[in-house]
Design a protein around this motif. Structure first.
Motif, PDB file in Angstrom:
ATOM      1  N   GLY A 101       5.821  15.070   0.945  1.00  0.00           N
ATOM      2  CA  GLY A 101       5.009  14.834   2.131  1.00  0.00           C
ATOM      3  C   GLY A 101       5.644  13.849   3.086  1.00  0.00           C
ATOM      4  N   ILE A 102       6.248  12.779   2.549  1.00  0.00           N
ATOM      5  CA  ILE A 102       6.918  11.787   3.403  1.00  0.00           C
ATOM      6  C   ILE A 102       8.091  12.424   4.137  1.00  0.00           C
ATOM      7  CG2 ILE A 102       8.298   9.676   3.346  1.00  0.00           C
ATOM      8  CD1 ILE A 102       6.509   8.766   0.995  1.00  0.00           C
ATOM      9  N   ALA A 103       8.918  13.181   3.401  1.00  0.00           N
ATOM     10  CA  ALA A 103      10.077  13.823   4.030  1.00  0.00           C
ATOM     11  C   ALA A 103       9.647  14.792   5.122  1.00  0.00           C
ATOM     12  CB  ALA A 103      10.899  14.551   2.968  1.00  0.00           C
ATOM     13  N   HIS A 104       8.549  15.500   4.894  1.00  0.00           N
ATOM     14  CA  HIS A 104       8.055  16.440   5.908  1.00  0.00           C
ATOM     15  C   HIS A 104       7.539  15.709   7.133  1.00  0.00           C
ATOM     16  CE1 HIS A 104       4.884  18.896   7.828  1.00  0.00           C
ATOM     17  NE2 HIS A 104       5.741  19.894   7.625  1.00  0.00           N
ATOM     18  N   ASP A 105       6.712  14.670   6.923  1.00  0.00           N
ATOM     19  CA  ASP A 105       6.101  13.969   8.048  1.00  0.00           C
ATOM     20  C   ASP A 105       7.115  13.185   8.867  1.00  0.00           C
ATOM     21  OD1 ASP A 105       3.744  14.991   7.149  1.00  0.00           O
ATOM     22  OD2 ASP A 105       2.867  13.080   6.523  1.00  0.00           O
ATOM     23  N   PHE A 106       8.108  12.584   8.186  1.00  0.00           N
ATOM     24  CA  PHE A 106       9.068  11.731   8.883  1.00  0.00           C
ATOM     25  C   PHE A 106      10.421  12.412   9.085  1.00  0.00           C
ATOM     26  CE2 PHE A 106       6.720   7.936   6.753  1.00  0.00           C
ATOM     27  CZ  PHE A 106       5.676   8.073   7.653  1.00  0.00           C
ATOM     28  N   ARG A 107      10.535  13.688   8.659  1.00  0.00           N
ATOM     29  CA  ARG A 107      11.746  14.497   8.869  1.00  0.00           C
ATOM     30  C   ARG A 107      12.976  13.816   8.262  1.00  0.00           C
ATOM     31  NH1 ARG A 107      10.774  16.602  15.151  1.00  0.00           N
ATOM     32  NH2 ARG A 107       8.722  17.546  14.749  1.00  0.00           N
ATOM     33  N   LEU A 108      12.934  13.598   6.950  1.00  0.00           N
ATOM     34  CA  LEU A 108      13.984  12.860   6.258  1.00  0.00           C
ATOM     35  C   LEU A 108      14.923  13.793   5.514  1.00  0.00           C
ATOM     36  CD1 LEU A 108      11.911   9.910   4.735  1.00  0.00           C
ATOM     37  CD2 LEU A 108      12.981  10.078   6.995  1.00  0.00           C
ATOM     38  N   THR A 109      16.198  13.439   5.464  1.00  0.00           N
ATOM     39  CA  THR A 109      17.204  14.149   4.678  1.00  0.00           C
ATOM     40  C   THR A 109      17.210  13.595   3.251  1.00  0.00           C
ATOM     41  OG1 THR A 109      18.950  12.547   5.173  1.00  0.00           O
ATOM     42  CG2 THR A 109      18.627  14.360   6.750  1.00  0.00           C
ATOM     43  N   PRO A 110      17.887  14.269   2.290  1.00  0.00           N
ATOM     44  CA  PRO A 110      18.004  13.716   0.939  1.00  0.00           C
ATOM     45  C   PRO A 110      18.651  12.329   0.906  1.00  0.00           C
ATOM     46  CG  PRO A 110      18.578  16.035   0.905  1.00  0.00           C
ATOM     47  CD  PRO A 110      18.399  15.662   2.349  1.00  0.00           C
ATOM     48  N   VAL A 111      19.626  12.097   1.784  1.00  0.00           N
ATOM     49  CA  VAL A 111      20.269  10.777   1.822  1.00  0.00           C
ATOM     50  C   VAL A 111      19.271   9.713   2.288  1.00  0.00           C
ATOM     51  CG1 VAL A 111      22.058   9.397   2.955  1.00  0.00           C
ATOM     52  CG2 VAL A 111      22.583  11.709   2.139  1.00  0.00           C
ATOM     53  N   ALA A 112      18.489  10.022   3.327  1.00  0.00           N
ATOM     54  CA  ALA A 112      17.481   9.064   3.797  1.00  0.00           C
ATOM     55  C   ALA A 112      16.440   8.792   2.719  1.00  0.00           C
ATOM     56  CB  ALA A 112      16.805   9.597   5.058  1.00  0.00           C
ATOM     57  N   LEU A 113      16.063   9.830   1.968  1.00  0.00           N
ATOM     58  CA  LEU A 113      15.131   9.626   0.851  1.00  0.00           C
ATOM     59  C   LEU A 113      15.750   8.747  -0.212  1.00  0.00           C
ATOM     60  CD1 LEU A 113      13.353  13.038   0.110  1.00  0.00           C
ATOM     61  CD2 LEU A 113      12.286  10.875   0.760  1.00  0.00           C
ATOM     62  N   GLY A 114      17.035   8.950  -0.489  1.00  0.00           N
ATOM     63  CA  GLY A 114      17.710   8.119  -1.481  1.00  0.00           C
ATOM     64  C   GLY A 114      17.662   6.650  -1.127  1.00  0.00           C
ATOM     65  N   PHE A 115      17.898   6.331   0.140  1.00  0.00           N
ATOM     66  CA  PHE A 115      17.812   4.931   0.577  1.00  0.00           C
ATOM     67  C   PHE A 115      16.376   4.414   0.481  1.00  0.00           C
ATOM     68  CE2 PHE A 115      22.010   5.712   2.413  1.00  0.00           C
ATOM     69  CZ  PHE A 115      22.631   4.495   2.199  1.00  0.00           C
ATOM     70  N   LEU A 116      15.407   5.256   0.812  1.00  0.00           N
ATOM     71  CA  LEU A 116      14.013   4.839   0.709  1.00  0.00           C
ATOM     72  C   LEU A 116      13.630   4.581  -0.743  1.00  0.00           C
ATOM     73  CD1 LEU A 116      11.393   4.351   2.293  1.00  0.00           C
ATOM     74  CD2 LEU A 116      10.849   6.780   1.963  1.00  0.00           C
ATOM     75  N   PHE A 117      14.054   5.477  -1.654  1.00  0.00           N
ATOM     76  CA  PHE A 117      13.786   5.285  -3.082  1.00  0.00           C
ATOM     77  C   PHE A 117      14.373   3.966  -3.589  1.00  0.00           C
ATOM     78  CE2 PHE A 117      13.766  10.168  -3.915  1.00  0.00           C
ATOM     79  CZ  PHE A 117      12.460  10.245  -3.455  1.00  0.00           C
TER      80      PHE A 117
END
Length: 437
Positions: free
Chosen positions: A32-48
Protein backbone atom coordinates in the motif's frame (compact mmCIF):
# COMPACT_ATOMS: atom_id res chain seq x y z
CA UNK A 1 10.93 -20.85 45.97
CA UNK A 2 8.45 -18.23 44.81
CA UNK A 3 8.73 -17.13 41.17
CA UNK A 4 7.04 -13.75 41.19
CA UNK A 5 10.19 -12.34 39.55
CA UNK A 6 8.91 -13.80 36.27
CA UNK A 7 6.38 -10.99 36.16
CA UNK A 8 9.37 -8.85 35.16
CA UNK A 9 10.31 -11.36 32.46
CA UNK A 10 6.84 -11.00 30.93
CA UNK A 11 7.08 -7.20 31.15
CA UNK A 12 10.27 -7.48 29.10
CA UNK A 13 8.56 -9.88 26.69
CA UNK A 14 5.78 -7.34 26.14
CA UNK A 15 8.23 -4.51 25.54
CA UNK A 16 10.19 -6.55 23.01
CA UNK A 17 7.03 -7.83 21.31
CA UNK A 18 5.62 -4.35 20.82
CA UNK A 19 8.88 -2.92 19.55
CA UNK A 20 8.99 -5.58 16.85
CA UNK A 21 5.34 -5.14 15.95
CA UNK A 22 6.21 -1.50 15.30
CA UNK A 23 9.23 -2.51 13.22
CA UNK A 24 7.28 -5.06 11.18
CA UNK A 25 4.38 -2.77 10.28
CA UNK A 26 6.37 -1.22 7.44
CA UNK A 27 6.98 -4.55 5.66
CA UNK A 28 3.36 -5.67 5.82
CA UNK A 29 2.13 -2.25 4.72
CA UNK A 30 4.74 -2.06 1.96
CA UNK A 31 2.40 -2.78 -0.95
CA UNK A 32 0.00 0.00 0.00
CA UNK A 33 2.82 2.44 0.81
CA UNK A 34 4.60 1.73 -2.48
CA UNK A 35 1.35 2.24 -4.39
CA UNK A 36 0.37 5.47 -2.62
CA UNK A 37 3.83 7.05 -2.71
CA UNK A 38 4.97 5.46 -6.03
CA UNK A 39 8.10 3.81 -4.62
CA UNK A 40 10.63 1.54 -6.34
CA UNK A 41 12.15 -1.56 -4.64
CA UNK A 42 15.30 0.46 -3.90
CA UNK A 43 13.27 3.24 -2.24
CA UNK A 44 11.44 0.60 -0.19
CA UNK A 45 14.76 -0.90 0.83
CA UNK A 46 15.92 2.44 2.22
CA UNK A 47 12.59 2.91 3.99
CA UNK A 48 12.82 -0.58 5.54
CA UNK A 49 16.34 0.17 6.75
CA UNK A 50 15.79 3.72 7.98
CA UNK A 51 14.83 3.08 11.60
CA UNK A 52 18.13 1.23 12.06
CA UNK A 53 20.10 4.35 11.15
CA UNK A 54 19.01 6.28 14.21
CA UNK A 55 18.82 3.11 16.31
CA UNK A 56 22.47 2.41 15.57
CA UNK A 57 23.54 5.97 16.20
CA UNK A 58 21.89 6.10 19.64
CA UNK A 59 22.12 2.59 21.05
CA UNK A 60 25.48 3.07 22.81
CA UNK A 61 24.47 6.44 24.36
CA UNK A 62 21.22 4.80 25.45
CA UNK A 63 23.21 2.01 27.07
CA UNK A 64 25.20 4.59 29.02
CA UNK A 65 21.96 6.27 30.10
CA UNK A 66 20.48 2.96 31.25
CA UNK A 67 23.60 2.29 33.33
CA UNK A 68 23.44 5.79 34.83
CA UNK A 69 19.72 6.42 35.33
CA UNK A 70 18.25 2.93 35.44
CA UNK A 71 15.96 1.04 33.06
CA UNK A 72 12.60 2.14 34.47
CA UNK A 73 12.86 5.79 33.42
CA UNK A 74 14.90 5.30 30.25
CA UNK A 75 12.86 2.36 28.90
CA UNK A 76 9.62 4.13 29.81
CA UNK A 77 10.67 7.27 27.94
CA UNK A 78 11.74 5.25 24.91
CA UNK A 79 8.48 3.28 24.85
CA UNK A 80 6.46 6.50 24.94
CA UNK A 81 8.41 8.13 22.11
CA UNK A 82 8.56 5.15 19.76
CA UNK A 83 4.85 4.42 20.20
CA UNK A 84 3.95 8.04 19.46
CA UNK A 85 6.21 7.97 16.38
CA UNK A 86 4.46 4.83 15.15
CA UNK A 87 1.06 6.50 15.47
CA UNK A 88 2.46 9.48 13.55
CA UNK A 89 3.51 7.08 10.76
CA UNK A 90 -0.16 6.56 10.02
CA UNK A 91 -0.72 10.29 9.55
CA UNK A 92 2.09 11.16 7.13
CA UNK A 93 1.40 12.67 3.70
CA UNK A 94 4.44 11.31 1.87
CA UNK A 95 7.68 9.35 1.69
CA UNK A 96 9.90 11.93 3.41
CA UNK A 97 7.67 12.37 6.45
CA UNK A 98 7.22 8.59 6.80
CA UNK A 99 11.00 8.22 6.72
CA UNK A 100 11.26 10.82 9.49
CA UNK A 101 8.82 8.95 11.76
CA UNK A 102 10.85 5.78 11.28
CA UNK A 103 14.01 7.61 12.28
CA UNK A 104 12.37 8.88 15.48
CA UNK A 105 11.01 5.41 16.21
CA UNK A 106 14.40 3.81 15.71
CA UNK A 107 16.19 6.26 17.98
CA UNK A 108 13.68 5.66 20.77
CA UNK A 109 13.76 1.88 20.36
CA UNK A 110 17.51 1.97 21.01
CA UNK A 111 16.65 1.78 24.72
CA UNK A 112 15.11 -1.69 24.53
CA UNK A 113 18.05 -4.09 24.45
CA UNK A 114 20.33 -2.23 26.92
CA UNK A 115 17.37 -1.93 29.29
CA UNK A 116 16.49 -5.59 28.89
CA UNK A 117 20.04 -6.74 29.57
CA UNK A 118 20.32 -4.59 32.68
CA UNK A 119 16.96 -5.83 33.98
CA UNK A 120 17.97 -9.46 33.46
CA UNK A 121 21.23 -8.83 35.36
CA UNK A 122 19.40 -7.09 38.23
CA UNK A 123 16.40 -9.38 38.59
CA UNK A 124 17.42 -12.96 37.86
CA UNK A 125 19.87 -15.55 39.20
CA UNK A 126 22.79 -16.28 36.89
CA UNK A 127 21.48 -19.83 36.42
CA UNK A 128 18.28 -18.44 34.84
CA UNK A 129 19.79 -15.99 32.36
CA UNK A 130 19.37 -18.24 29.35
CA UNK A 131 15.64 -18.81 29.74
CA UNK A 132 14.86 -15.23 30.80
CA UNK A 133 16.89 -13.71 27.97
CA UNK A 134 15.09 -16.09 25.61
CA UNK A 135 11.70 -14.95 26.91
CA UNK A 136 12.75 -11.34 26.33
CA UNK A 137 14.08 -12.10 22.87
CA UNK A 138 11.08 -14.24 21.90
CA UNK A 139 9.11 -11.01 21.62
CA UNK A 140 11.24 -10.26 18.55
CA UNK A 141 9.49 -13.18 16.84
CA UNK A 142 6.07 -13.22 18.49
CA UNK A 143 5.68 -9.56 17.49
CA UNK A 144 6.16 -10.08 13.74
CA UNK A 145 4.02 -13.24 13.91
CA UNK A 146 1.13 -11.32 15.47
CA UNK A 147 1.63 -8.47 13.03
CA UNK A 148 1.52 -10.94 10.14
CA UNK A 149 -1.78 -12.37 11.34
CA UNK A 150 -3.59 -9.09 11.89
CA UNK A 151 -2.04 -6.99 9.14
CA UNK A 152 -3.90 -8.45 6.17
CA UNK A 153 -7.47 -8.25 7.53
CA UNK A 154 -6.82 -4.86 9.14
CA UNK A 155 -5.33 -3.33 6.01
CA UNK A 156 -8.06 -4.83 3.83
CA UNK A 157 -10.73 -3.31 6.05
CA UNK A 158 -9.23 0.07 7.00
CA UNK A 159 -6.11 0.68 4.90
CA UNK A 160 -2.40 0.43 5.72
CA UNK A 161 -2.42 3.46 8.03
CA UNK A 162 -4.64 1.64 10.53
CA UNK A 163 -1.83 -0.83 11.23
CA UNK A 164 0.40 2.02 12.43
CA UNK A 165 -2.37 3.44 14.63
CA UNK A 166 -3.08 0.12 16.34
CA UNK A 167 0.53 -0.84 17.03
CA UNK A 168 1.37 2.61 18.42
CA UNK A 169 -1.65 2.70 20.73
CA UNK A 170 -0.83 -0.77 22.09
CA UNK A 171 2.64 0.49 22.98
CA UNK A 172 1.23 3.43 24.92
CA UNK A 173 -1.05 1.07 26.85
CA UNK A 174 1.88 -1.20 27.72
CA UNK A 175 3.77 1.84 29.00
CA UNK A 176 1.21 2.13 31.80
CA UNK A 177 1.93 -1.46 32.93
CA UNK A 178 5.68 -0.83 32.81
CA UNK A 179 5.52 2.32 34.92
CA UNK A 180 3.22 0.73 37.48
CA UNK A 181 4.94 -2.63 37.92
CA UNK A 182 8.65 -2.20 37.36
CA UNK A 183 11.03 -1.54 40.25
CA UNK A 184 14.40 -2.91 41.30
CA UNK A 185 13.92 -6.12 43.35
CA UNK A 186 14.94 -4.32 46.55
CA UNK A 187 12.00 -1.92 46.16
CA UNK A 188 9.30 -4.16 44.65
CA UNK A 189 6.65 -4.45 47.37
CA UNK A 190 4.93 -7.31 45.57
CA UNK A 191 8.11 -9.45 45.80
CA UNK A 192 8.44 -11.80 48.78
CA UNK A 193 11.34 -11.35 51.22
CA UNK A 194 12.78 -14.81 50.59
CA UNK A 195 12.70 -14.44 46.82
CA UNK A 196 14.25 -10.99 47.01
CA UNK A 197 17.16 -12.28 49.11
CA UNK A 198 17.59 -15.20 46.70
CA UNK A 199 17.85 -12.82 43.74
CA UNK A 200 20.40 -10.60 45.48
CA UNK A 201 22.53 -13.57 46.49
CA UNK A 202 22.59 -15.35 43.11
CA UNK A 203 22.37 -12.75 40.35
CA UNK A 204 26.16 -12.39 39.97
CA UNK A 205 29.00 -14.86 39.67
CA UNK A 206 32.67 -14.30 40.46
CA UNK A 207 34.77 -14.16 37.30
CA UNK A 208 37.93 -16.26 37.67
CA UNK A 209 41.18 -14.36 37.89
CA UNK A 210 39.66 -10.97 38.65
CA UNK A 211 38.94 -8.88 41.67
CA UNK A 212 36.13 -9.74 43.99
CA UNK A 213 33.24 -7.34 44.27
CA UNK A 214 31.90 -5.15 41.52
CA UNK A 215 34.51 -3.31 39.43
CA UNK A 216 33.65 0.31 38.80
CA UNK A 217 32.10 1.32 35.49
CA UNK A 218 34.96 1.13 33.03
CA UNK A 219 33.96 3.00 29.87
CA UNK A 220 33.44 1.41 26.47
CA UNK A 221 36.91 2.07 25.05
CA UNK A 222 38.64 0.41 27.99
CA UNK A 223 36.33 -2.58 27.72
CA UNK A 224 37.03 -2.93 23.99
CA UNK A 225 40.78 -2.90 24.67
CA UNK A 226 40.51 -5.42 27.50
CA UNK A 227 40.28 -8.54 25.33
CA UNK A 228 38.43 -10.26 22.49
CA UNK A 229 35.26 -11.18 24.39
CA UNK A 230 33.16 -8.11 23.61
CA UNK A 231 34.31 -8.10 19.99
CA UNK A 232 33.44 -11.76 19.60
CA UNK A 233 29.88 -11.36 20.88
CA UNK A 234 29.41 -8.28 18.68
CA UNK A 235 30.62 -9.86 15.43
CA UNK A 236 28.47 -12.94 15.99
CA UNK A 237 25.50 -10.66 16.58
CA UNK A 238 26.19 -8.73 13.40
CA UNK A 239 26.22 -11.81 11.20
CA UNK A 240 23.03 -13.04 12.85
CA UNK A 241 21.15 -9.74 12.61
CA UNK A 242 21.85 -9.47 8.89
CA UNK A 243 19.76 -12.61 8.34
CA UNK A 244 17.13 -11.46 10.84
CA UNK A 245 16.47 -8.21 9.00
CA UNK A 246 16.45 -9.91 5.63
CA UNK A 247 13.44 -11.88 6.91
CA UNK A 248 11.85 -9.02 8.84
CA UNK A 249 11.78 -6.63 5.91
CA UNK A 250 11.56 -8.77 2.77
CA UNK A 251 9.83 -12.06 3.67
CA UNK A 252 6.28 -10.84 2.86
CA UNK A 253 7.43 -9.53 -0.52
CA UNK A 254 9.29 -12.79 -1.25
CA UNK A 255 6.19 -14.82 -0.48
CA UNK A 256 4.01 -12.61 -2.62
CA UNK A 257 6.23 -12.08 -5.66
CA UNK A 258 8.40 -15.21 -5.87
CA UNK A 259 6.28 -17.96 -4.35
CA UNK A 260 3.06 -16.37 -5.67
CA UNK A 261 1.26 -16.66 -2.34
CA UNK A 262 -2.09 -14.84 -2.56
CA UNK A 263 -2.08 -11.56 -0.66
CA UNK A 264 -4.80 -12.83 1.68
CA UNK A 265 -2.56 -15.76 2.74
CA UNK A 266 0.77 -13.95 3.08
CA UNK A 267 0.16 -13.08 6.73
CA UNK A 268 -0.44 -16.69 7.74
CA UNK A 269 2.58 -18.07 5.92
CA UNK A 270 4.82 -15.29 7.26
CA UNK A 271 3.59 -15.88 10.82
CA UNK A 272 4.42 -19.60 10.90
CA UNK A 273 8.25 -19.38 10.94
CA UNK A 274 8.16 -16.56 13.50
CA UNK A 275 5.92 -18.57 15.82
CA UNK A 276 8.22 -21.59 15.54
CA UNK A 277 11.26 -19.39 16.20
CA UNK A 278 9.73 -17.88 19.34
CA UNK A 279 9.20 -21.33 20.84
CA UNK A 280 12.57 -22.64 19.69
CA UNK A 281 14.59 -19.85 21.32
CA UNK A 282 12.87 -20.45 24.68
CA UNK A 283 13.71 -24.16 24.47
CA UNK A 284 17.32 -23.36 23.56
CA UNK A 285 17.66 -20.88 26.43
CA UNK A 286 16.26 -23.35 28.94
CA UNK A 287 18.51 -26.13 27.63
CA UNK A 288 21.63 -23.98 27.95
CA UNK A 289 20.75 -23.15 31.57
CA UNK A 290 20.22 -26.83 32.37
CA UNK A 291 23.50 -27.86 30.79
CA UNK A 292 25.58 -25.10 32.38
CA UNK A 293 23.86 -25.31 35.81
CA UNK A 294 24.99 -21.81 36.74
CA UNK A 295 28.62 -22.35 35.69
CA UNK A 296 28.49 -19.46 33.25
CA UNK A 297 31.73 -17.56 33.96
CA UNK A 298 34.39 -17.90 31.26
CA UNK A 299 32.06 -18.10 28.26
CA UNK A 300 30.90 -21.71 28.26
CA UNK A 301 27.66 -20.71 26.55
CA UNK A 302 29.57 -19.80 23.38
CA UNK A 303 29.48 -23.42 22.15
CA UNK A 304 25.70 -23.29 21.98
CA UNK A 305 25.87 -19.89 20.24
CA UNK A 306 28.14 -21.29 17.52
CA UNK A 307 25.89 -24.33 17.01
CA UNK A 308 22.82 -22.11 16.56
CA UNK A 309 24.68 -19.86 14.10
CA UNK A 310 25.34 -22.92 11.92
CA UNK A 311 21.60 -23.64 11.89
CA UNK A 312 20.95 -20.09 10.66
CA UNK A 313 23.08 -20.87 7.59
CA UNK A 314 20.15 -22.90 6.19
CA UNK A 315 18.81 -19.53 4.98
CA UNK A 316 21.02 -20.07 1.91
CA UNK A 317 18.82 -22.97 0.80
CA UNK A 318 15.55 -21.01 0.68
CA UNK A 319 15.80 -19.80 -2.94
CA UNK A 320 16.20 -23.43 -4.06
CA UNK A 321 12.92 -24.52 -2.45
CA UNK A 322 10.34 -25.16 -5.15
CA UNK A 323 7.23 -25.20 -2.98
CA UNK A 324 5.82 -22.77 -0.47
CA UNK A 325 5.78 -25.46 2.22
CA UNK A 326 9.47 -26.27 1.80
CA UNK A 327 10.41 -22.58 1.78
CA UNK A 328 8.45 -21.98 4.98
CA UNK A 329 10.06 -25.00 6.67
CA UNK A 330 13.51 -23.69 5.79
CA UNK A 331 12.56 -20.20 6.94
CA UNK A 332 11.28 -21.63 10.23
CA UNK A 333 14.52 -23.54 10.77
CA UNK A 334 16.67 -20.55 9.94
CA UNK A 335 14.61 -18.13 12.04
CA UNK A 336 14.73 -20.59 14.95
CA UNK A 337 18.50 -20.48 14.69
CA UNK A 338 18.45 -16.68 14.51
CA UNK A 339 16.24 -16.37 17.58
CA UNK A 340 18.29 -18.88 19.56
CA UNK A 341 21.61 -17.31 18.55
CA UNK A 342 20.44 -13.89 19.69
CA UNK A 343 19.08 -15.17 23.01
CA UNK A 344 22.16 -17.22 23.83
CA UNK A 345 24.53 -14.51 22.62
CA UNK A 346 22.88 -11.89 24.85
CA UNK A 347 22.97 -14.32 27.78
CA UNK A 348 26.64 -15.01 27.01
CA UNK A 349 27.36 -11.28 27.14
CA UNK A 350 25.79 -11.03 30.60
CA UNK A 351 27.77 -14.12 31.66
CA UNK A 352 31.15 -12.59 30.82
CA UNK A 353 30.64 -8.91 31.67
CA UNK A 354 32.36 -8.65 35.07
CA UNK A 355 30.50 -5.62 36.41
CA UNK A 356 26.76 -4.91 36.33
CA UNK A 357 27.75 -1.26 35.87
CA UNK A 358 29.01 -2.11 32.37
CA UNK A 359 26.09 -4.23 31.14
CA UNK A 360 24.13 -1.43 29.45
CA UNK A 361 27.03 0.03 27.50
CA UNK A 362 28.31 -3.43 26.47
CA UNK A 363 24.86 -4.40 25.24
CA UNK A 364 24.65 -1.08 23.43
CA UNK A 365 27.88 -1.83 21.58
CA UNK A 366 26.82 -5.36 20.65
CA UNK A 367 23.47 -4.11 19.34
CA UNK A 368 25.24 -1.30 17.45
CA UNK A 369 27.45 -3.76 15.58
CA UNK A 370 24.46 -6.00 14.97
CA UNK A 371 22.48 -3.15 13.50
CA UNK A 372 25.35 -1.94 11.32
CA UNK A 373 25.15 -5.33 9.65
CA UNK A 374 21.35 -5.41 9.84
CA UNK A 375 20.71 -2.03 8.25
CA UNK A 376 22.54 -3.13 5.11
CA UNK A 377 20.33 -6.19 4.61
CA UNK A 378 17.17 -4.36 3.39
CA UNK A 379 19.20 -2.05 1.15
CA UNK A 380 21.40 -4.78 -0.35
CA UNK A 381 18.33 -6.94 -0.95
CA UNK A 382 16.56 -4.03 -2.63
CA UNK A 383 19.46 -3.64 -5.06
CA UNK A 384 19.64 -7.42 -5.62
CA UNK A 385 15.94 -7.56 -6.48
CA UNK A 386 16.19 -4.49 -8.70
CA UNK A 387 19.22 -5.70 -10.68
CA UNK A 388 18.70 -9.48 -10.82
CA UNK A 389 14.94 -9.76 -10.51
CA UNK A 390 15.34 -12.38 -7.75
CA UNK A 391 16.46 -13.02 -4.19
CA UNK A 392 19.01 -15.83 -4.57
CA UNK A 393 22.15 -13.78 -4.00
CA UNK A 394 20.61 -12.09 -0.95
CA UNK A 395 19.87 -15.41 0.76
CA UNK A 396 23.28 -16.86 -0.13
CA UNK A 397 25.05 -13.85 1.38
CA UNK A 398 23.07 -14.18 4.60
CA UNK A 399 23.94 -17.88 4.86
CA UNK A 400 27.65 -17.31 4.25
CA UNK A 401 27.86 -14.71 7.01
CA UNK A 402 26.75 -17.28 9.59
CA UNK A 403 29.99 -19.26 9.22
CA UNK A 404 31.91 -16.17 10.27
CA UNK A 405 29.50 -15.66 13.14
CA UNK A 406 30.02 -19.20 14.45
CA UNK A 407 33.80 -18.83 14.21
CA UNK A 408 33.66 -15.52 16.09
CA UNK A 409 31.70 -17.12 18.92
CA UNK A 410 34.10 -20.04 19.24
CA UNK A 411 37.38 -18.17 18.94
CA UNK A 412 36.73 -14.79 20.57
CA UNK A 413 33.77 -14.92 22.99
CA UNK A 414 35.53 -16.21 26.09
CA UNK A 415 37.00 -14.82 29.28
CA UNK A 416 35.68 -12.05 31.47
CA UNK A 417 34.99 -8.62 29.98
CA UNK A 418 36.70 -6.35 32.47
CA UNK A 419 38.88 -3.33 31.69
CA UNK A 420 42.59 -3.93 32.19
CA UNK A 421 42.95 -0.91 34.47
CA UNK A 422 40.70 -2.53 37.10
CA UNK A 423 42.73 -4.09 39.87
CA UNK A 424 41.93 -5.52 43.28
CA UNK A 425 42.36 -2.08 44.79
CA UNK A 426 40.14 -0.45 42.18
CA UNK A 427 37.27 -2.83 42.67
CA UNK A 428 34.31 -1.67 44.65
CA UNK A 429 33.57 -3.56 47.88
CA UNK A 430 31.52 -6.74 47.52
CA UNK A 431 27.82 -5.87 47.52
CA UNK A 432 26.14 -6.31 50.87
CA UNK A 433 22.88 -8.18 51.08
CA UNK A 434 20.54 -5.23 51.26
CA UNK A 435 17.24 -5.20 53.02
CA UNK A 436 14.45 -5.87 50.58
CA UNK A 437 11.60 -3.37 50.33
Amino acid sequence: MDSRRYRIAFLLLGMSLLSYVDRATISFAATGIAHDFRLTPVALGFLFSSFLWSYSALVVPMGVMVDRFGPKRIAGLGLAVWSAATVAGGLVPGYGSLLLTRLVMGGAEAVSNPSGARVVRSWFPAAERGIVTALFNSGSYVGPALCALIAGPLIAAFGWRSLFFLSGVLGLIWLLFWLRMFEQPERARWLGEGECQHILATRDTKQPGHATGYPKASGLLRLLRAGPGLWGVAVTQGCNVYAQYLFLTWLPSYLRHVLKVPTANVGFWAAVPYAVAAAACIVAGHASDRLLRGRVAGGGRRLAVAAMACIVATVAAIPFAHTTTMAILLAALSLSGIASTTSLNFALLNDIVASPSDVGVCMGFVVLVGNLFGLTAPIVTGYVVSTTGGYTAAFLAAGTLQIFGAASALLLSHGAIVASHISNTDAAPPPRTRECK
